[in-house]
Design an enzyme around this catalytic site. Structure first.
Site, mmCIF file in Angstrom:
data_model
loop_
_atom_site.group_PDB
_atom_site.id
_atom_site.type_symbol
_atom_site.label_atom_id
_atom_site.label_comp_id
_atom_site.label_asym_id
_atom_site.label_seq_id
_atom_site.Cartn_x
_atom_site.Cartn_y
_atom_site.Cartn_z
ATOM 1 N N ILE A 164 0.828 -1.203 0.000
ATOM 2 C CA ILE A 164 0.000 0.000 0.000
ATOM 3 C C ILE A 164 0.861 1.251 0.000
ATOM 4 O O ILE A 164 0.390 2.333 -0.343
ATOM 5 C CB ILE A 164 -0.977 0.040 1.201
ATOM 6 N N ASP A 165 2.152 1.117 0.365
ATOM 7 C CA ASP A 165 3.036 2.291 0.408
ATOM 8 C C ASP A 165 3.472 2.762 -0.976
ATOM 9 O O ASP A 165 4.020 3.852 -1.107
ATOM 10 C CB ASP A 165 4.283 1.980 1.239
ATOM 11 N N ARG A 212 -10.649 23.242 16.086
ATOM 12 C CA ARG A 212 -9.463 22.626 16.661
ATOM 13 C C ARG A 212 -8.591 22.067 15.537
ATOM 14 O O ARG A 212 -9.046 21.875 14.411
ATOM 15 C CB ARG A 212 -9.835 21.511 17.640
ATOM 16 N N MET A 263 -0.168 5.609 7.098
ATOM 17 C CA MET A 263 0.981 4.722 6.931
ATOM 18 C C MET A 263 1.996 5.326 5.956
ATOM 19 O O MET A 263 1.664 6.174 5.141
ATOM 20 C CB MET A 263 0.532 3.341 6.477
ATOM 21 N N GLY A 264 3.224 4.831 6.048
ATOM 22 C CA GLY A 264 4.313 5.331 5.218
ATOM 23 C C GLY A 264 5.592 5.327 6.019
ATOM 24 O O GLY A 264 5.927 6.320 6.657
ATOM 25 N N ARG A 288 -6.105 17.394 18.274
ATOM 26 C CA ARG A 288 -6.443 15.988 18.463
ATOM 27 C C ARG A 288 -5.811 15.156 17.352
ATOM 28 O O ARG A 288 -5.498 15.664 16.282
ATOM 29 C CB ARG A 288 -7.970 15.785 18.453
ATOM 30 N N HIS A 346 -4.314 0.169 10.520
ATOM 31 C CA HIS A 346 -4.644 -0.934 9.627
ATOM 32 C C HIS A 346 -5.962 -0.742 8.883
ATOM 33 O O HIS A 346 -6.253 -1.516 7.959
ATOM 34 C CB HIS A 346 -4.656 -2.249 10.408
#
Length: 342
Positions: free
Chosen positions: A127-128, A163, A170-171, A266, A272
């Site tokens: 997926i990267d 805020r 991911m990465g 936040r 996943h």
């Protein structure tokens, strides 16, 4: 001929589409038999198999994950691992092996062929999107779509409370998911592993956004690093390929932003979620084509080759070329996104 198939490394949407295409074409057009190996390289290392025929692959095209299971087992780190793999393949009557995976899984396949003569063909999966020699890997498009939808949703809650919301994606070494989803989702700051970031600059962009009466969204890849810091680790343990578990840069950055700007911040960590669930239409298309061409490699005896996407064509490249270096974000691409920061 009997062909073995395995899926290694992290799961991702599209794995089942590859398996389906390999089995359907290999059975119908070439008359091959297939053996599915369980849990990545653990399967051929320990001789753990599952039935793999046309009935076994019916209905799996839209399913996420992998019907074969996966793991990060590295047989080359096991005592006599290569010998055990070769002996198990011979005992099972497996003449060739199709390895579907990323840098680590394919790296093993390349070495097993180059150094031990085991006939292997590779299919790129991550997926990267960080594998060299292919324009895209399947799983990436689905991950970007999921991250983009999350960013879209974060905009509304951020604006409701005024805020800062930091979204960690991911990465590990490459910021493709962060860059693509950040641009598509209208993020105000995008931070990637290839470019160390200045926390003061990030805070300046955040403050600028608030001056325009909008709540900022910061997208950060898990492997991104501050200029005066290092990656954030979940713990110090290593997997069998020597990788540490990354986690925490989003939470750390949110606290720093809040401390330095006085604005509430936040964090959302997608984790996943990005690689679970049904694959996108593009990933189904790409994974299916990869599978069709991978079994052609087997037919042609083109061992040590990996199928790859170049433009709209599927080509063959040496596995060693694809795993020699990571494909990282070009600084010029990252610079393009900079116009939207702040």
């Amino acid at each position: 001929m009997r062909v073995g198939v395995l899926t290694g490394g992290g799961d991702c949407p599209g794995l089942n589409a590859v398996i389906r295409a390999v089995v359907r074409k290999g059975t119908q057009e070439y008359g091959y038999d297939f053996t599915g190996f369980r849990d990545g390289w653990r399967g051929p290392l320990e001789g753990v198999t599952v039935r793999l025929d046309i009935p076994a692959v019916r209905g799996i095209l839209p399913r996420g994950g992998t019907i074969l299971g996966s793991s990060r087992t590295n047989p080359l780190k096991q005592q006599d691992g290569a010998r055990r793999v070769r002996e198990n393949l011979a005992e099972l009557g497996v003449d060739a092996l199709i390895a579907i995976g990323g840098e680590d899984t394919l790296g093993v396949a390349g070495r097993l062929y180059e150094e031990y003569g085991i006939p292997c063909v590779g299919v790129p999966k991550t997926i990267d999107n960080d594998l060299s020699a292919t324009d895209y890997t399947f799983g990436f498009d689905t991950a970007v779509n999921i991250a983009t939808e999350a960013i879209d949703r974060l905009h509304t809650t951020a604006e409701s409370h005024m805020r800062v919301l930091v979204c960690e994606v991911m990465g590990r070494h490459a910021g493709w998911i962060a860059l693509h989803s950040g641009l598509a989702g209208g993020a105000n700051v995008i931070l990637i592993p290839e470019q160390r970031f200045d926390v003061d600059q990030v805070c300046a962009w955040v403050t600028s956004r608030f001056r325009a009466s909008y709540a900022p969204i910061v997208v950060v890849a898990e492997g991104a690093m501050p200029r005066d810091g290092d990656v954030h680790l979940k713990d110090g343990t290593l997997d069998s390929f020597g990788h540490v578990r990354l986690s925490g840069i989003g939470e750390w950055l949110a606290k720093e932003i809040e401390r330095r700007t006085g604005r509430e911040a936040r964090t959302t960590v997608l984790g996943h979620i990005q690689r679970g669930g049904t694959p996108s239409a593009f990933d189904r298309w790409l994974a299916t084509r990869f599978g069709l061409h991978a079994i052609d490699c087997v037919r042609d005896g083109d061992w040590g080759a990996m199928v790859a996407l170049r433009g709209t064509d599927i080509v063959r490249v040496p596995i060693t070329e694809a795993t020699a270096r990571l494909k990282t974000v070009d600084p010029a691409l990252y610079e393009e996104a900079g116009v939207f920061f702040g």
